[in-house]
Design a protein around this motif. Structure first.
Motif, PDB file in Angstrom:
ATOM      1  N   ARG A  76       0.686  -1.243  -0.071  1.00  0.00           N
ATOM      2  CA  ARG A  76      -0.097  -0.202   0.047  1.00  0.00           C
ATOM      3  C   ARG A  76       0.929   1.206   0.143  1.00  0.00           C
ATOM      4  O   ARG A  76       0.855   2.142  -0.763  1.00  0.00           O
ATOM      5  CB  ARG A  76      -0.922   0.073   1.232  1.00  0.00           C
ATOM      6  CG  ARG A  76      -1.711   1.087   1.405  1.00  0.00           C
ATOM      7  CD  ARG A  76      -2.406   1.484   2.812  1.00  0.00           C
ATOM      8  NE  ARG A  76      -1.178   1.670   3.769  1.00  0.00           N
ATOM      9  CZ  ARG A  76      -1.421   1.268   5.122  1.00  0.00           C
ATOM     10  NH1 ARG A  76      -2.611   0.865   5.438  1.00  0.00           N
ATOM     11  NH2 ARG A  76      -0.110   1.355   5.992  1.00  0.00           N
ATOM     12  N   GLU A  95     -10.303 -18.209   2.926  1.00  0.00           N
ATOM     13  CA  GLU A  95     -10.578 -16.916   2.026  1.00  0.00           C
ATOM     14  C   GLU A  95     -11.031 -15.600   2.840  1.00  0.00           C
ATOM     15  O   GLU A  95     -10.860 -14.651   2.610  1.00  0.00           O
ATOM     16  CB  GLU A  95     -11.593 -17.314   0.651  1.00  0.00           C
ATOM     17  CG  GLU A  95     -11.840 -16.098  -0.028  1.00  0.00           C
ATOM     18  CD  GLU A  95     -12.920 -16.372  -1.296  1.00  0.00           C
ATOM     19  OE1 GLU A  95     -13.162 -15.768  -1.892  1.00  0.00           O
ATOM     20  OE2 GLU A  95     -12.990 -17.712  -1.240  1.00  0.00           O
ATOM     21  N   ALA A  99      -9.620 -12.082   2.929  1.00  0.00           N
ATOM     22  CA  ALA A  99     -10.331 -10.815   2.387  1.00  0.00           C
ATOM     23  C   ALA A  99     -10.504  -9.590   3.511  1.00  0.00           C
ATOM     24  O   ALA A  99     -10.517  -8.588   3.324  1.00  0.00           O
ATOM     25  CB  ALA A  99     -11.724 -11.200   2.123  1.00  0.00           C
ATOM     26  N   GLN A 102      -7.178  -7.750   3.753  1.00  0.00           N
ATOM     27  CA  GLN A 102      -7.159  -6.988   2.436  1.00  0.00           C
ATOM     28  C   GLN A 102      -7.931  -5.907   2.591  1.00  0.00           C
ATOM     29  O   GLN A 102      -7.488  -4.648   2.371  1.00  0.00           O
ATOM     30  CB  GLN A 102      -7.689  -7.908   1.227  1.00  0.00           C
ATOM     31  CG  GLN A 102      -7.592  -7.171   0.006  1.00  0.00           C
ATOM     32  CD  GLN A 102      -7.999  -7.959  -1.154  1.00  0.00           C
ATOM     33  OE1 GLN A 102      -8.788  -8.708  -1.068  1.00  0.00           O
ATOM     34  NE2 GLN A 102      -7.808  -7.793  -2.435  1.00  0.00           N
ATOM     35  N   ASP A 103      -9.325  -6.119   3.084  1.00  0.00           N
ATOM     36  CA  ASP A 103     -10.000  -4.817   3.281  1.00  0.00           C
ATOM     37  C   ASP A 103      -9.610  -3.814   4.285  1.00  0.00           C
ATOM     38  O   ASP A 103      -9.702  -2.743   4.101  1.00  0.00           O
ATOM     39  CB  ASP A 103     -11.578  -5.436   3.761  1.00  0.00           C
ATOM     40  CG  ASP A 103     -12.584  -4.257   3.852  1.00  0.00           C
ATOM     41  OD1 ASP A 103     -12.731  -3.517   2.527  1.00  0.00           O
ATOM     42  OD2 ASP A 103     -13.185  -4.032   4.738  1.00  0.00           O
ATOM     43  N   LYS A 107      -8.255  -1.232   1.268  1.00  0.00           N
ATOM     44  CA  LYS A 107      -9.324  -0.609   0.990  1.00  0.00           C
ATOM     45  C   LYS A 107      -9.064   0.756   0.410  1.00  0.00           C
ATOM     46  O   LYS A 107      -8.095   1.496   1.010  1.00  0.00           O
ATOM     47  CB  LYS A 107     -10.405  -0.794   2.025  1.00  0.00           C
ATOM     48  CG  LYS A 107     -11.766   0.038   1.525  1.00  0.00           C
ATOM     49  CD  LYS A 107     -12.696   0.053   2.708  1.00  0.00           C
ATOM     50  CE  LYS A 107     -14.121   0.397   2.432  1.00  0.00           C
ATOM     51  NZ  LYS A 107     -15.062   0.342   3.420  1.00  0.00           N
ATOM     52  N   ALA A 112      -7.230  -3.046  -3.779  1.00  0.00           N
ATOM     53  CA  ALA A 112      -8.347  -3.526  -2.897  1.00  0.00           C
ATOM     54  C   ALA A 112      -9.263  -4.705  -3.518  1.00  0.00           C
ATOM     55  O   ALA A 112      -9.894  -5.462  -2.561  1.00  0.00           O
ATOM     56  CB  ALA A 112      -9.490  -2.370  -2.967  1.00  0.00           C
ATOM     57  N   ASP A 113      -9.028  -4.917  -4.729  1.00  0.00           N
ATOM     58  CA  ASP A 113      -9.503  -6.101  -5.266  1.00  0.00           C
ATOM     59  C   ASP A 113      -8.635  -6.947  -5.884  1.00  0.00           C
ATOM     60  O   ASP A 113      -9.023  -8.140  -6.725  1.00  0.00           O
ATOM     61  CB  ASP A 113     -10.763  -5.557  -6.550  1.00  0.00           C
ATOM     62  CG  ASP A 113     -11.855  -4.776  -6.150  1.00  0.00           C
ATOM     63  OD1 ASP A 113     -12.196  -4.954  -4.978  1.00  0.00           O
ATOM     64  OD2 ASP A 113     -12.040  -3.604  -6.997  1.00  0.00           O
ATOM     65  N   ALA A 114      -7.323  -7.284  -5.308  1.00  0.00           N
ATOM     66  CA  ALA A 114      -6.483  -8.037  -5.752  1.00  0.00           C
ATOM     67  C   ALA A 114      -7.038  -9.636  -5.721  1.00  0.00           C
ATOM     68  O   ALA A 114      -7.574  -9.868  -4.545  1.00  0.00           O
ATOM     69  CB  ALA A 114      -5.187  -7.725  -4.918  1.00  0.00           C
ATOM     70  N   PRO A 115      -6.785 -10.479  -6.300  1.00  0.00           N
ATOM     71  CA  PRO A 115      -7.373 -11.714  -6.442  1.00  0.00           C
ATOM     72  C   PRO A 115      -6.885 -12.219  -5.048  1.00  0.00           C
ATOM     73  O   PRO A 115      -6.047 -12.129  -4.521  1.00  0.00           O
ATOM     74  CB  PRO A 115      -6.851 -12.515  -7.628  1.00  0.00           C
ATOM     75  CG  PRO A 115      -6.417 -11.394  -8.652  1.00  0.00           C
ATOM     76  CD  PRO A 115      -6.022 -10.546  -7.650  1.00  0.00           C
TER      77      PRO A 115
END
Length: 457
Positions: A76, A95, A99, A102-103, A107, A112-115
């Motif tokens: 980041r 998962e 997630a 990650q959030d 965010k 923010a939407d990396a697999p």
């Protein structure tokens, strides 16, 4: 004679891949242990996807732990602010937990939407799918002695995926060296200790010896690392670090015997010399730089650098020096401070009591926050010397604590492996390598471009 560990039969992944339990899980009622089933499994599952068509350049595995979250913060802070040269996915066992991390950290950024990918190290087919989908795996899931990271490392060898990790555990690194010959054969680079512990002493020694040879055109006789750091009162060791120290303290005698060998990772260049003994790392002394106290990680760092000395030669470069010695200490302003550090060194029980009294005893997966580490810094001085006492002194500075420096180092190692493989030293060659052997000057340059500084004195 030079010695590098490796070559014995060591198959933590393969033994699980072909286990009766794995067969039952993935083949159900059709499972039996006859030859056709094994042939079927080999044909269906044991193929490596060509590197140039894999979906991701890097998978960061274990991002829900303390160091994993610091890696997300580094991504980041550094890479979300500029065009990204690499693709990556975030990995873990669960998962929803990945997630959530990650959030919480990414965010509002391009990441923010990396697999997200999942794998369980006790389920070999999920591990195979993970490593077969990327060029480089970063293993952040410690403590490594207890989480089964060797399974991931061997899978990388089989499916031709480069690997690095942040382990600071000599027994785990030793186990990975047993994969060296197979990694070399498959031209895969396994780079354990891509962290401040283990890795930075290696990077600093490489840079200092290189500068020494440029200036004096002579081999290095010795190299000494001196660490100074300012740590906020609110900071302290992470829960993972504490768990690692406990695991090594409680290791069986066979493991402790390896840990006690100054050349436990290989790299012996001479007979038994007093200067290589761990006794020199356990005393208070004074040299021309200052007062010296024992440094816990010297018992890993010195082994990594000694192995690197010989690995550079075996990969086609040259030894740092034919009778090279490496040592490492905490640099102290006074003898009194050095004696106090020695008194505390190595006592995990005393450390636990002190941390609990301060309310700073972190659970596994937890550690000091970036806010709590504000104001921390590291100064690492490396002095490389020739037989004739000529020397070069490099002073490296990080305006961060060692945990964040670890996030920086492992990310930059991964980018080197994934994105510049053909430009790295010893192109086309693999093995179990230290960061300096695997990535060379390119890694030093990347660290200098992203927060580290160095001066020559």
């Amino acid at each position: 004679m030079v010695i590098i560990s490796g070559g014995d039969e060591y198959s933590p992944f393969t033994s699980k891949f072909y286990s009766k339990e794995a067969l039952a899980e993935y083949l159900g009622d059709s499972v039996n242990e006859n030859e056709p089933v094994l042939e079927y499994l080999f044909e269906k599952y044991n193929r490596a996807t060509p590197r140039d068509v894999r979906r991701y350049d890097i998978i960061f595995y274990g991002v829900t732990g303390y160091t994993g979250k610091l890696v997300l913060e580094y991504l980041r802070d550094v890479y979300a602010k500029k065009p990204t040269e690499f693709t990556f996915a975030l990995g873990g066992r669960t998962e929803s937990k990945v997630a959530a991390a990650q959030d919480a950290i990414l965010k509002g950024t391009p990441f923010a939407d990396a697999p997200i990918v999942t794998a369980q190290l006790d389920k070999p087919y999920t591990v195979k799918q993970l490593v077969n989908s990327c060029r480089t795996v970063v293993n952040l899931a410690g403590p490594f002695m207890t989480t089964g990271g060797e399974v991931l490392a061997e899978a990388c060898v089989i499916y031709e995926c480069d690997y690095c990790d942040v382990n600071g555990e000599l027994p785990y690194t030793y186990n990975l060296t047993r994969l060296h010959d197979r990694a070399r054969h498959n031209r895969v680079r396994l780079v354990p200790n891509s962290a401040f512990a283990g890795g930075f002493a290696d990077i600093a020694a490489f840079a200092a010896v290189r500068k020494l040879k440029e200036k004096h055109n002579k081999p290095a006789r010795s190299c000494t690392g001196y660490i100074e750091q300012s740590i906020s009162e609110l900071a302290g060791p992470s829960g993972g670090t504490l768990a690692t120290r406990a695991a090594m303290a409680n290791a069986p005698d066979s493991v402790k015997q390896i840990m006690a060998d100054p050349f436990g990772l290989g790299g012996r260049v001479s007979g038994n010399r007093p200067e290589d003994s761990d006794k020199t790392l356990s005393t208070v002394a004074k040299d021309e730089v200052g007062w010296l106290a024992p440094f816990n990680y010297a018992f890993l760092d010195t082994r990594v650098v000694r192995r690197a000395n010989v690995m550079h030669q075996l990969m086609g470069g040259g030894l740092y020096g034919p009778v090279f010695n490496h040592q490492e200490y905490i640099l102290c302003p006074t003898e009194e401070i050095a004696q106090e550090i020695k008194k505390r060194a190595g006592s995990t029980k005393k450390e636990e009591e002190d941390l609990k009294a301060k309310g700073r005893y972190f659970a596994q997966g937890q550690g000091p926050s970036m806010e709590e580490m504000k104001g921390s810094w590291i100064r690492y001085t490396t002095v490389a010397r020739t037989e004739d006492k000529e020397q070069v002194k490099l002073v490296f500075n990080f305006d961060v604590e060692a945990y964040y420096a670890t996030a920086q180092i492992t990310t930059e190692v991964a980018i080197c492996l994934a994105m510049a493989r053909d430009q790295l030293p010893y192109a086309g060659k693999g093995g179990v390598l230290s960061p300096s052997v695997a990535c060379g000057q390119m890694l030093v340059d990347r660290l200098l471009a992203n927060g580290m500084s160095v001066s020559v004195e």
